[in-house]
Design a protein around this motif. Structure first.
Motif, short mmCIF file in Angstrom:
data_model
loop_
_atom_site.label_atom_id
_atom_site.label_comp_id
_atom_site.label_asym_id
_atom_site.label_seq_id
_atom_site.Cartn_x
_atom_site.Cartn_y
_atom_site.Cartn_z
N MET A 169 0.84 -1.20 0.00
CA MET A 169 0.00 0.00 0.00
C MET A 169 0.87 1.25 0.00
N GLY A 170 0.63 2.13 -0.98
CA GLY A 170 1.38 3.38 -1.08
C GLY A 170 2.65 3.28 -1.91
N ALA A 171 3.07 2.07 -2.27
CA ALA A 171 4.30 1.92 -3.06
C ALA A 171 4.05 2.30 -4.51
N SER A 172 5.11 2.72 -5.18
CA SER A 172 4.96 3.11 -6.59
C SER A 172 6.14 2.62 -7.42
N GLY A 173 6.59 1.38 -7.18
CA GLY A 173 7.63 0.76 -7.98
C GLY A 173 9.02 1.04 -7.45
N PRO A 174 10.01 0.47 -8.08
CA PRO A 174 9.86 -0.33 -9.31
C PRO A 174 9.57 -1.81 -9.07
N ASN A 175 9.67 -2.27 -7.81
CA ASN A 175 9.45 -3.69 -7.53
C ASN A 175 8.26 -3.94 -6.62
N ALA A 176 7.60 -2.87 -6.21
CA ALA A 176 6.41 -3.00 -5.36
C ALA A 176 5.43 -1.91 -5.74
N TRP A 177 4.13 -2.28 -5.74
CA TRP A 177 3.09 -1.37 -6.20
C TRP A 177 1.84 -1.53 -5.36
N ASP A 178 0.98 -0.48 -5.44
CA ASP A 178 -0.42 -0.71 -5.08
C ASP A 178 -1.21 -0.61 -6.37
N CYS A 179 -2.51 -0.86 -6.31
CA CYS A 179 -3.28 -0.98 -7.56
C CYS A 179 -3.23 0.27 -8.43
N SER A 180 -3.40 1.44 -7.83
CA SER A 180 -3.47 2.67 -8.63
C SER A 180 -2.11 3.13 -9.11
N SER A 181 -1.04 2.92 -8.33
CA SER A 181 0.30 3.34 -8.79
C SER A 181 0.75 2.51 -9.98
N LEU A 182 0.36 1.21 -10.00
CA LEU A 182 0.72 0.36 -11.14
C LEU A 182 0.01 0.83 -12.41
N VAL A 183 -1.28 1.15 -12.31
CA VAL A 183 -2.04 1.64 -13.47
C VAL A 183 -1.47 2.97 -13.94
N GLN A 184 -1.18 3.85 -13.01
CA GLN A 184 -0.63 5.16 -13.37
C GLN A 184 0.70 5.02 -14.11
N ALA A 185 1.58 4.15 -13.59
CA ALA A 185 2.89 3.98 -14.21
C ALA A 185 2.77 3.35 -15.60
N ALA A 186 1.84 2.41 -15.77
CA ALA A 186 1.66 1.75 -17.06
C ALA A 186 1.23 2.74 -18.13
N LEU A 194 -2.16 9.98 -15.63
CA LEU A 194 -3.37 9.67 -14.88
C LEU A 194 -3.24 10.16 -13.44
N PRO A 195 -4.37 10.40 -12.78
CA PRO A 195 -4.31 10.74 -11.35
C PRO A 195 -3.71 9.58 -10.56
N ARG A 196 -3.33 9.83 -9.34
CA ARG A 196 -2.63 8.82 -8.54
C ARG A 196 -3.56 7.81 -7.88
N VAL A 197 -4.75 8.20 -7.50
CA VAL A 197 -5.59 7.31 -6.67
C VAL A 197 -6.73 6.71 -7.48
N SER A 198 -7.27 5.59 -6.98
CA SER A 198 -8.31 4.84 -7.68
C SER A 198 -9.56 5.67 -7.93
N GLN A 199 -9.97 6.47 -6.93
CA GLN A 199 -11.19 7.26 -7.08
C GLN A 199 -11.13 8.15 -8.31
#
Length: 266
Positions: A169-186, A194-199
């Protein structure tokens, strides 16, 4: 007494004309000088009576002069004003021409951009695999990922490269992610911020129905604008997400965990 004294002289007496002539000449010269002297004296005695009359500057004349000066100044002011107006008009025409050229170039660029975007959408739509209505078909093709191209292909390739990474939770790579940071980075790999959070990601694109979802669409769980989880559809009824601490980044079957909605940004 000389012996020749009694002899009368035979010499003729000298005429006296020469003396008289000289006396006459002298008299003439003196007369001429006298006349000249008299004339000079007369002229010298005469007073100078010629005068030059200067014009008198009357009120009427002064008024006319002032009026002429005012008219001259007014003409000069009018000429200067006309010159300034002509210069301003020329500059305005130049600016208008430049603005028109700029607007035309902008319009041309926008048309070209729209055309490219339409072509890219058409290419993506042609190569995307739509969600199968058959749950059994989706189960049979478990863990398979539909092919993608262009920007969508870039997103999918990045997501697949992260399979097996940890969920934090709260990670943003490169080897650990949460759901929204992975989508944002992709999506950042494809030039989409893209915005940072799922909402916020759940309302970042164009809403699409789950029956028409395509490869590269963002899936969300929860309400639009209040989603609590996101993932990316990869085709054949599957999505890729940073699921939870126990699973990490995985590909999952939508039939086991149906999404609430989807948005399309590419």
């Amino acid at each position: 007494m000389s012996h020749t004294a009694h002899i009368p002289s035979h010499r003729k007496p000298r005429p006296q004309r020469t003396t008289k002539l000289r006396a006459g000449v002298a008299g003439g010269v003196l007369s001429t000088l006298a006349v000249a002297g008299t004339t000079g004296a007369a002229h010298a005695a005469e007073p100078v009576t010629e005068t030059i009359e200067m014009p008198t500057l009357t009120t009427e004349l002064a008024t006319k002069v002032a009026a002429t000066a005012d008219a001259t100044q007014q003409a000069a002011d009018t000429y200067q004003l006309q010159a300034e107006q002509d210069a301003a008009a020329a500059q305005a025409a130049k600016d208008a021409k430049k603005a028109k050229a700029k607007a035309e170039a902008k319009e041309k660029a926008e048309k070209a951009a729209k055309k490219r975007a339409a072509e890219e959408r058409a290419a993506r739509s042609a190569e995307r695999t739509t969600l199968s209505a058959s749950g059994s078909s989706a189960s049979a093709s478990a863990q398979s990922v539909a092919p993608a191209s262009g920007s969508v292909g870039t997103v999918i390739s990045f997501l697949k490269a992260q399979l097996g990474d940890a969920y934090v939770m709260g990670a943003s790579g490169p080897n650990a992610w949460d759901c929204s940071s992975l989508v944002q980075a992709a999506f950042k790999q494809a030039g989409v911020d893209l915005p940072r959070v799922s909402q916020d990601q759940s309302v970042a694109g164009t809403p699409v129905s789950l029956s028409n979802v395509q490869v590269g669409d963002i899936l969300y769980w929860g309400g639009a604008g209040s989603a609590y989880h996101v993932g990316v559809y990869v085709g054949n009824g599957q999505y890729l997400d940073a699921a939870n601490p126990s699973k990490g980044v995985v590909i999952q079957d939508l039939s086991g965990y149906p999404a609430s909605g989807a948005v399309r940004v590419l």
